[in-house]
Design an enzyme around this catalytic site. Structure first.
Site, PDB file in Angstrom:
ATOM      1  N   HIS A 182     -57.704 -72.678 -78.423  1.00  0.00           N
ATOM      2  CA  HIS A 182     -58.839 -73.507 -78.853  1.00  0.00           C
ATOM      3  C   HIS A 182     -59.532 -72.854 -80.199  1.00  0.00           C
ATOM      4  CE1 HIS A 182     -59.275 -74.847 -74.271  1.00  0.00           C
ATOM      5  NE2 HIS A 182     -58.624 -75.704 -75.177  1.00  0.00           N
ATOM      6  N   ALA A 183     -59.740 -73.542 -81.116  1.00  0.00           N
ATOM      7  CA  ALA A 183     -59.978 -73.048 -82.458  1.00  0.00           C
ATOM      8  C   ALA A 183     -61.284 -72.269 -82.419  1.00  0.00           C
ATOM      9  CB  ALA A 183     -60.195 -74.143 -83.383  1.00  0.00           C
ATOM     10  N   GLU A 185     -62.775 -70.152 -80.455  1.00  0.00           N
ATOM     11  CA  GLU A 185     -62.894 -69.049 -79.338  1.00  0.00           C
ATOM     12  C   GLU A 185     -62.628 -67.769 -80.446  1.00  0.00           C
ATOM     13  OE1 GLU A 185     -60.979 -70.080 -76.070  1.00  0.00           O
ATOM     14  OE2 GLU A 185     -62.092 -72.025 -75.601  1.00  0.00           O
ATOM     15  N   ARG A 237     -62.640 -77.471 -81.508  1.00  0.00           N
ATOM     16  CA  ARG A 237     -61.931 -77.008 -80.481  1.00  0.00           C
ATOM     17  C   ARG A 237     -60.539 -77.218 -80.734  1.00  0.00           C
ATOM     18  NH1 ARG A 237     -62.586 -76.332 -74.431  1.00  0.00           N
ATOM     19  NH2 ARG A 237     -61.068 -77.422 -73.288  1.00  0.00           N
ATOM     20  N   ASN A 253     -54.816 -77.236 -74.812  1.00  0.00           N
ATOM     21  CA  ASN A 253     -54.732 -76.721 -73.492  1.00  0.00           C
ATOM     22  C   ASN A 253     -54.763 -77.808 -72.399  1.00  0.00           C
ATOM     23  OD1 ASN A 253     -53.940 -74.198 -72.333  1.00  0.00           O
ATOM     24  ND2 ASN A 253     -56.135 -74.185 -71.523  1.00  0.00           N
ATOM     25  N   HIS A 306     -58.784 -66.478 -73.983  1.00  0.00           N
ATOM     26  CA  HIS A 306     -59.905 -67.603 -74.236  1.00  0.00           C
ATOM     27  C   HIS A 306     -61.219 -67.146 -74.417  1.00  0.00           C
ATOM     28  CE1 HIS A 306     -57.445 -71.271 -73.872  1.00  0.00           C
ATOM     29  NE2 HIS A 306     -56.454 -70.594 -73.319  1.00  0.00           N
ATOM     30  N   SER A 307     -62.418 -67.743 -74.486  1.00  0.00           N
ATOM     31  CA  SER A 307     -63.725 -67.323 -74.413  1.00  0.00           C
ATOM     32  C   SER A 307     -64.263 -68.877 -74.069  1.00  0.00           C
ATOM     33  CB  SER A 307     -64.365 -66.785 -75.454  1.00  0.00           C
ATOM     34  OG  SER A 307     -64.514 -67.450 -76.480  1.00  0.00           O
ATOM     35  N   TYR A 358     -63.117 -75.961 -62.694  1.00  0.00           N
ATOM     36  CA  TYR A 358     -62.683 -77.352 -62.081  1.00  0.00           C
ATOM     37  C   TYR A 358     -61.277 -77.727 -62.706  1.00  0.00           C
ATOM     38  CZ  TYR A 358     -67.717 -77.880 -61.066  1.00  0.00           C
ATOM     39  OH  TYR A 358     -68.914 -77.737 -60.420  1.00  0.00           O
ATOM     40  N   GLU A 381     -60.738 -65.332 -69.713  1.00  0.00           N
ATOM     41  CA  GLU A 381     -61.709 -65.864 -70.462  1.00  0.00           C
ATOM     42  C   GLU A 381     -62.997 -64.872 -70.921  1.00  0.00           C
ATOM     43  OE1 GLU A 381     -62.634 -68.822 -71.673  1.00  0.00           O
ATOM     44  OE2 GLU A 381     -61.277 -70.425 -70.269  1.00  0.00           O
TER      45      GLU A 381
END
Length: 418
Positions: A182-183, A185, A237, A253, A306-307, A358, A381
């Site tokens: 994800h861009a 992060e 993202r 992702n 990730h974050s 989720y 994360e």
């Protein structure tokens, strides 16, 4: 010469920020019961609201960014249902301008120095990251090698770095780490670089981690998106391959061919969670797929950074059911969480992706575990910085050092088990 070129790029890019987020507000929303949590889950499906964090637990608030034209209606809805909220940032654009200025200044200072192409006082561009990998391969040729694994849609080199202990033994088991799917992060990319730094440049202190395992690290999975967050839209993202004349990119992702598109992914091409026109529609996910499959049998630990959210997550992401070997993943993740808590006091939540957050199908962690047969597959994360995805430059060093504590502990646990 490379640093001079990078300096020119840096100075020419100062005015490129197209999306300034002026007037955007960021809210924290505290759901007190299942109804309010369900309301937030439904709101998260509205493409006008950018939910940064949506934990399942009632103990943790959700964070969302709302553009100026939608704020009145958004607040009215929350007030109508008596949902507790607070404003974290009255004007996100102000924060981002300060972030951009600070980062440019720190990168400029680093480029003027005689050291490596990267530091842990700034968030570095893709070209600087690739240059750093090449510097390490040149400095430690018996232990470090760099490969161009493939090209992004916009033709950027996607490089992996392989770090060994230099004993020449082939066929060792492998720990594979990636970041930047994800861009936006940015701290994830920095975290991967810190792992590389520790293994390659602090070898004496970490040689045990390389005795039985080689490490293969891909620090920027999605370079096109990452560059776009630096030059244009900070909260971007996805990847950058066009889907239509008005919609770009796929959530990488959600693009892996394991229960692809079944849950937690959008079919709307402008959505931040767009699953792609087909599974593996993106050159970046195809590349990662091939790397993972090539390591089937040798690959024992897949870790994707990730974050944000202080989570250590393991399969499954597509269902709340647990795999039969979930305890192996849990044991490794708990080792990381315990080490971080002992070192800094920071608490990580550990559990399966679906049960902690989720359901979201098509993730790289499920694919690594379910198809490439990595026995341990974990998504880490990292904590929030600033208002979430935008840590300050002064936070980078402490955040990546803390992350390394957890990663080292998890690697040690994997070494014990495999």
């Amino acid at each position: 010469m490379l640093k001079l070129f990078a300096l020119v790029l840096l100075l020419s890019g100062v005015a490129l920020a197209a999306d300034n987020y002026d007037g955007f507000k960021i809210y924290d929303i505290k759901a007190r019961n299942a109804f309010e949590k369900q309301l937030l889950l439904r709101l998260s499906g509205n493409e006008e609201y950018d939910f940064f964090d949506l934990p399942r637990s009632l103990d943790a608030p959700s964070r969302v960014m709302v553009k100026p034209g939608d704020q009145e209606g958004f607040e009215h809805l929350l007030e109508k249902y008596n949902v507790d909220f607070s404003v974290v940032s009255e004007d996100f654009g102000v924060s981002l301008r300060q972030e951009r200025e600070d980062n440019q200044n720190q990168r400029l200072m680093n480029l003027r120095s005689a050291g490596r192409s990267i530091s842990f006082t700034a968030f570095h561009r893709h070209a600087e990251i690739n240059a750093y990998l090449d510097e390490l391969a040149a400095a430690y040729p018996s232990r470090v090698s760099v490969q161009v694994a493939g090209k992004s849609y916009e033709n950027r080199d996607i490089k992996t770095i392989t770090i060994t202990n230099g004993d020449g033994k082939t066929g060792k088991n492998v720990i594979f780490l990636d970041a930047g799917i994800h861009a936006r992060e940015w701290i994830a990319h920095a975290g991967a670089l810190y792992v590389i730094h520790q293994l390659a440049e602090n070898f004496a202190a970490n040689s045990e981690l390389l005795k039985n395992f080689d490490w293969v690290i891909l620090p920027v999975v999605n370079p096109d998106g990452y560059e776009y967050t630096h030059s244009s839209t900070r909260m971007w993202r996805k990847t950058r391959k066009p889907i239509s004349s008005s919609c770009y990119g796929t959530d990488a992702n959600r693009n892996f061919d394991f229960h692809w598109g079944e849950v937690g992914a959008s079919s709307y091409s402008c959505s931040d969670t767009f699953k792609g026109e087909t599974a593996f529609s993106e050159p970046e996910t195809q590349l990662l797929r091939d790397l993972l499959l090539d390591l089937t049998g040798r690959g024992k630990f897949y870790l994707t950074l990730h974050s944000y959210g202080n989570y250590l997550l393991y399969p499954w992401g597509w269902t709340s059911a647990l795999p039969s070997s979930w305890r192996d993943n849990d044991e490794v993740a708990q080792a990381g969480a315990d080490a971080i808590r002992s070192a800094t006091g920071t608490k990580y939540t550990v559990g399966s992706s679906t049960n902690v957050l989720y359901a979201a199908a098509g993730g790289s962690d499920d694919y690594a575990f379910g198809v490439a047969n990595f026995p341990v597959s974990i998504t880490m994360e990292l904590p929030a910085g600033g208002t979430g995805f935008n840590p300050t430059t002064s936070q980078i060093q402490s955040m990546v050092a803390e992350t390394w504590v957890g990663i080292k502990a998890m690697a040690q646990k994997v070494n014990e088990k495999y």
